[in-house]
Design a protein around this motif. Structure first.
Motif, PDB file in Angstrom:
ATOM      1  N   UNK A 190      37.024  36.708  44.392  1.00 57.95           N
ATOM      2  CA  UNK A 190      36.856  35.863  45.584  1.00 57.95           C
ATOM      3  C   UNK A 190      38.161  35.813  46.387  1.00 57.95           C
ATOM      4  N   UNK A 191      39.283  35.681  45.695  1.00 57.68           N
ATOM      5  CA  UNK A 191      40.583  35.641  46.384  1.00 57.68           C
ATOM      6  C   UNK A 191      40.840  36.969  47.103  1.00 57.68           C
ATOM      7  N   UNK A 192      40.573  38.088  46.411  1.00 56.15           N
ATOM      8  CA  UNK A 192      40.833  39.415  46.991  1.00 56.15           C
ATOM      9  C   UNK A 192      39.992  39.630  48.243  1.00 56.15           C
ATOM     10  N   UNK A 193      38.741  39.131  48.210  1.00 53.13           N
ATOM     11  CA  UNK A 193      37.853  39.285  49.369  1.00 53.13           C
ATOM     12  C   UNK A 193      38.377  38.452  50.537  1.00 53.13           C
ATOM     13  N   UNK A 194      38.800  37.209  50.241  1.00 53.66           N
ATOM     14  CA  UNK A 194      39.312  36.330  51.307  1.00 53.66           C
ATOM     15  C   UNK A 194      40.567  36.920  51.940  1.00 53.66           C
ATOM     16  N   UNK A 195      41.336  37.681  51.186  1.00 54.06           N
ATOM     17  CA  UNK A 195      42.572  38.263  51.715  1.00 54.06           C
ATOM     18  C   UNK A 195      42.320  39.567  52.492  1.00 54.06           C
ATOM     19  N   UNK A 196      41.054  40.000  52.577  1.00 54.14           N
ATOM     20  CA  UNK A 196      40.719  41.184  53.379  1.00 54.14           C
ATOM     21  C   UNK A 196      40.940  42.499  52.653  1.00 54.14           C
ATOM     22  N   UNK A 197      41.081  42.455  51.306  1.00 50.94           N
ATOM     23  CA  UNK A 197      41.322  43.692  50.564  1.00 50.94           C
ATOM     24  C   UNK A 197      40.007  44.414  50.221  1.00 50.94           C
ATOM     25  N   UNK A 198      38.972  43.603  49.930  1.00 50.41           N
ATOM     26  CA  UNK A 198      37.735  44.197  49.404  1.00 50.41           C
ATOM     27  C   UNK A 198      36.926  44.868  50.510  1.00 50.41           C
TER      28      UNK A 198
END
Ligand code: NDP
Ligand code: HSE
Length: 429
Positions: A182-190
């Motif tokens: 969830x954190x990685x997605x929020x940071x625009x990485x996923x």
């Protein structure tokens, strides 16, 4: 100043937004570097009427990417939509019409690089895709140009920011897989669908691109052996910790006697190895070449701004060439080496077992390895009352033999459970 270079941008999402912002904010500086102004002719998006916080004339937004890419006033198409089906048609028609292409789309390149390169060669257009692997890290240009006179033996690295972020968080803070994703997605990485990241598809696309350039061979994404990180358990992380290692999703491209091995899988990496210290969404890639020796590339491998840096680097290179009337250069695929099946690849395993603690168990386990011609390098046993924990690290062997050994172990009476099986890369444990 020469005539203006017309730019069409497809996509205004995580990456496209940053590219459009930098094009607007740094337009004069980019023009000075190119020797010609860069003029935005249109931006294709799925929802052209959406209000966007971008320094772009709203009249430039369109839904019709297919028409935009072949407009007579467009010289360079910058594709930042992603996916294969629509983008393949748009880019093939753009290249056929003599428009140069800059793209960050690894899925498309892993499937259709040869067709795109042929189309570019046919019309003399340029095709650049530095952002598709390692985002901000200059990696493809060094492989394609700087190392073109050398013989690359191995490319080993971390090429997916999302999974590296997840594994680093799980290792360092004990975060759960879901929270870290969830954190990685929020940071625009996923990716738009993070299955592509966690199941290893994204890294496999990048492995195909790296292997193609490194070995002058056409390698497609479906030829890459792929395992993601969804099966990595807390027990695996604990096993790695106990062994002085950490778990990373690795991309490995190797040249052997019989052909090349191209694979993506989680592996234990000794903590002393530089890859073990690569945290967050950073990427790092080692290239081993005959004359150059070992080279390491490190940097931000995901996110809007880092990816935009590579896209704009390509855009400046292409726009300069277009302004000066220079045609593109064809890529070399002369070697066309065979891609070996995973079973014939040479790897090493780390196996953790829960076994009965009684006479003959160690001998039975050792026999399972020797029957498959797999040599054991280290064994560590710890008593746990009536049971014992057994940790074995093998010498290098055929992956098919190692996998068959693990299957045999699952059927041994004395083995209560196979707790963790991971390959080992980057040194001895
Ligand atoms: P996003 O999902 O954030 O953005 C996609 C964009 O494409 C949106 O602007 C969307 O429009 C537009 N779009 C979707 N469908 C269509 C369509 N049919 N016609 C026209 N436009 C369409 O993707 P990212 O920016 O994250 O990724 C873009 C590319 O860059 C992908 O190939 C990705 O793999 C690659 N990449 C991404 C990295 C990252 O860190 N995010 C790093 C390296 C590469 P709308 O805005 O209206 O929805
Ligand atoms: N989703 C990709 C990653 C983006 O996490 O690495 C960069 O290619």
């Amino acid at each position: 100043m020469r005539r203006a270079i017309g730019i069409a941008v497809l996509g205004a999402g995580t990456v496209g937004t940053e590219v459009l912002r930098l094009l607007a904010e740094q337009g004069d500086e980019l023009a000075a570097r190119v020797g010609a102004p860069l003029e935005l002719r249109g931006v294709a998006v799925r929802r052209p009427d959406r209000v966007r916080d971008l320094p772009v004339d709203p009249a430039l937004f369109t839904k019709d990417a297919a028409a935009l890419v072949i407009r007579p006033d467009v010289d360079v198409v910058v594709e930042l939509v992603g996916g294969v089906e629509l983008t393949r048609g748009w880019l093939l028609s753009a290249l056929a019409a003599g428009k140069s292409v800059v793209t960050a789309n690894k899925a498309l390149l892993a499937e259709a690089a040869a067709a795109l390169q042929d189309a570019a060669a046919g019309s003399g257009a340029h095709l650049y895709y530095e952002a598709s692997v390692g985002a901000a890290i200059p990696l493809l240009r060094p492989l394609r140009e700087s190392l073109a006179g050398d013989r690359v033996h191995r490319v080993l690295g971390i090429v997916n920011g999302t999974t590296n972020y997840i594994l680093s968080r799980m290792d360092a803070t004990g975060a759960s897989f879901d929270d870290a994703l969830e954190e990685a997605t929020a940071l625009g990485y996923a990716e738009a669908d993070p299955t592509g990241d966690v199941e290893g598809f994204d890294a496999a696309y990048k492995a195909a691109i790296l292997a193609s350039l490194a070995f002058h061979t056409t390698v497609t994404g479906d030829q890459v052996h792929r395992e993601g990180i969804t099966e990595v358990t807390a027990a695996d992380i604990a096993s790695a910790r106990a062994t002085g290692a950490t778990i990373k999703l690795l991309c490995v491209c190797e040249r052997g006697e019989e052909g090349i091995s191209v694979r993506v899988h989680p592996a234990m990496v000794p903590r002393a190895h530089p890859l073990a210290g690569v945290g967050d969404a950073f990427n790092a890639v080692f290239v081993e070449a005959e004359s150059a020796g070992s080279l390491m590339f490190y940097g931000r491998g995901a996110g809007g701004a880092p990816t935009a840096s590579a896209v704009l680097g390509d855009l400046v290179t292409v726009a300069r060439a277009v302004a000066e009337g220079r045609p593109g250069t064809a890529e070399s695929r002369h070697a066309e080496l065979p891609v070996l099946p995973m079973a014939d690849t040479i790897t090493r395993y780390h196996v953790s077992l829960d076994v009965a603690d009684r006479p003959g168990v160690l001998a039975a386990v050792a026999a399972a390895f020797s029957q498959r011609d797999v040599s054991i390098r280290t064994v560590r046993q710890e008593g746990l009352g009536g049971d014992a924990s057994l940790v074995l690290v093998t010498h290098a062997a055929r992956d098919g033999d190692l996998a068959a050994t693990v299957e045999d172990l699952r059927h041994l009476d004395a083995v209560r459970s196979v707790r963790s099986v991971l390959r080992v890369e980057g040194g001895e444990l």
